[in-house]
Design an enzyme around this catalytic site. Structure first.
Site, PDB file in Angstrom:
ATOM      1  N   SER A  46      69.972  10.678   6.586  1.00 13.74           N
ATOM      2  CA  SER A  46      68.880  10.264   5.715  1.00 13.74           C
ATOM      3  C   SER A  46      67.837   9.493   6.517  1.00 13.74           C
ATOM      4  O   SER A  46      67.359   9.972   7.539  1.00 13.74           O
ATOM      5  CB  SER A  46      69.441   9.444   4.546  1.00 13.74           C
ATOM      6  OG  SER A  46      68.472   9.259   3.544  1.00 13.74           O
ATOM      7  N   ASP A 175      69.490  15.382   0.563  1.00 15.63           N
ATOM      8  CA  ASP A 175      69.686  14.140   1.320  1.00 15.63           C
ATOM      9  C   ASP A 175      71.125  13.956   1.799  1.00 15.63           C
ATOM     10  O   ASP A 175      72.078  14.107   1.037  1.00 15.63           O
ATOM     11  CB  ASP A 175      69.291  12.954   0.440  1.00 15.63           C
ATOM     12  CG  ASP A 175      68.964  11.718   1.254  1.00 15.63           C
ATOM     13  OD1 ASP A 175      69.816  11.281   2.043  1.00 15.63           O
ATOM     14  OD2 ASP A 175      67.848  11.180   1.103  1.00 15.63           O
TER      15      ASP A 175
END
Length: 295
Positions: A46, A175
């Site tokens: 991320s 993500d």
């Protein structure tokens, strides 16, 4: 490009999700470098993917700081995706497509990342690099080690609802934090024996007076519980030596608090310095294990 071996003691660095707080990894890298400790592999998830890529490219602390302050701004999410809003409000009329649904236009973010990394490929970084994302279809962690670096970072930061998923190698990626906010397992699977893992707990909301804060609270609960559960499992199931660094921020750090980057870096460095004696002991033990026995 052939990667040069790391001389002297080295560790695998794992940088977890945490938005701009991931800049604390710059301070961690500085502390390691000042102590003569090299990095032989980097894993990023991320927001941590951006910093992992910078470390893998060999950028020093001043350059990474400049990149953070120039790149991690509100411009990343400033452009609204009008079609995304229309599909949210009237999915039957405009057609809802999971592979293209997002409320923000990702072009400003892609342009910012491309300005930093150009056409760099993951397999050609000076230090081996892994970037993680999540398979939208089954929730599996996806370890990206080849291909365009910017595309991989874009997949890893594909925050659900905000940015559209990324199509890559037949998969739809979102993500990385949804699979594992601190993917130490990737380092372990690649034979890393000494791991420095830089993780971040999501802040809980003090005053929940809007739907946005309500959603943020739910997200923090889920992310923090997942982080704790994954770390507990990895500690019990594997034998790699891991040093966990969880910087504690006395000041509240917002998603785009780039003005606090120097403070964030300092907190990361101080947290790493506290762990250096133990880290040196681990590396010395590892060096003795690898040295051939003398008669």
């Amino acid at each position: 490009m052939k990667r040069a071996p790391v001389e002297g003691p080295a560790v695998t660095l794992v940088i977890g999700s945490g938005s701009v707080k991931c800049a604390a990894a710059i301070g961690v890298v500085k502390a390691l470098s000042d102590s003569g400790i090299g990095i032989d592999r980097v894993v990023g998830c991320s927001g941590g993917a951006l910093f992992a890529a910078a470390v893998a490219m060999g950028f020093d602390a001043p350059r990474m700081t400049e990149i953070t302050q120039r790149t991690w701004t509100r411009k990343l999410t400033s452009r609204r995706n009008n079609m995304g809003f229309l599909r949210l409000l009237a999915p039957r009329l405009f057609g809802f497509k999971p592979e293209s649904f997002g409320l923000r236009d990702d072009r400003p973010m892609l342009a910012a990342f491309r300005d930093v990394f150009g056409a760099q490929r993951i397999e050609d970084t000076p230090i081996p690099l892994h970037i993680t994302a999540t398979d939208f279809q089954n929730g599996e962690l996806v370890d990206i080690t080849r291909g365009d670096l910017v595309d991989a970072i874009r997949a890893s930061v594909s925050l659900p609802l905000v940015f559209p998923p990324v199509k890559r190698d037949g998969r739809l990626l979102v993500d990385g934090y949804l699979a594992d906010p601190l993917p130490v397992s990737v380092a372990m699977k690649n034979g890393s024996r000494v791991i420095v893992a830089v993780g971040f707990e999501s802040p809980y909301q003090d005053n929940i007076r809007s739907a946005g804060r309500f959603a943020s609270q739910l997200s923090a609960i889920l992310a923090n519980n997942l982080l704790k559960a994954r770390l507990a499992f990895q500690s019990a199931a594997h034998h790699s030596e891991m040093i966990l660094i969880l910087p504690q921020f006395k000041q509240r750090v917002g998603l785009f608090d780039t003005a606090k980057v120097p403070y964030i870096i300092e907190e990361g460095e101080q947290a790493a310095l506290q762990q250096l004696p133990y880290l040196h002991a681990l590396l010395n033990s590892e060096r003795e294990r690898l040295e051939p026995a003398t008669a």
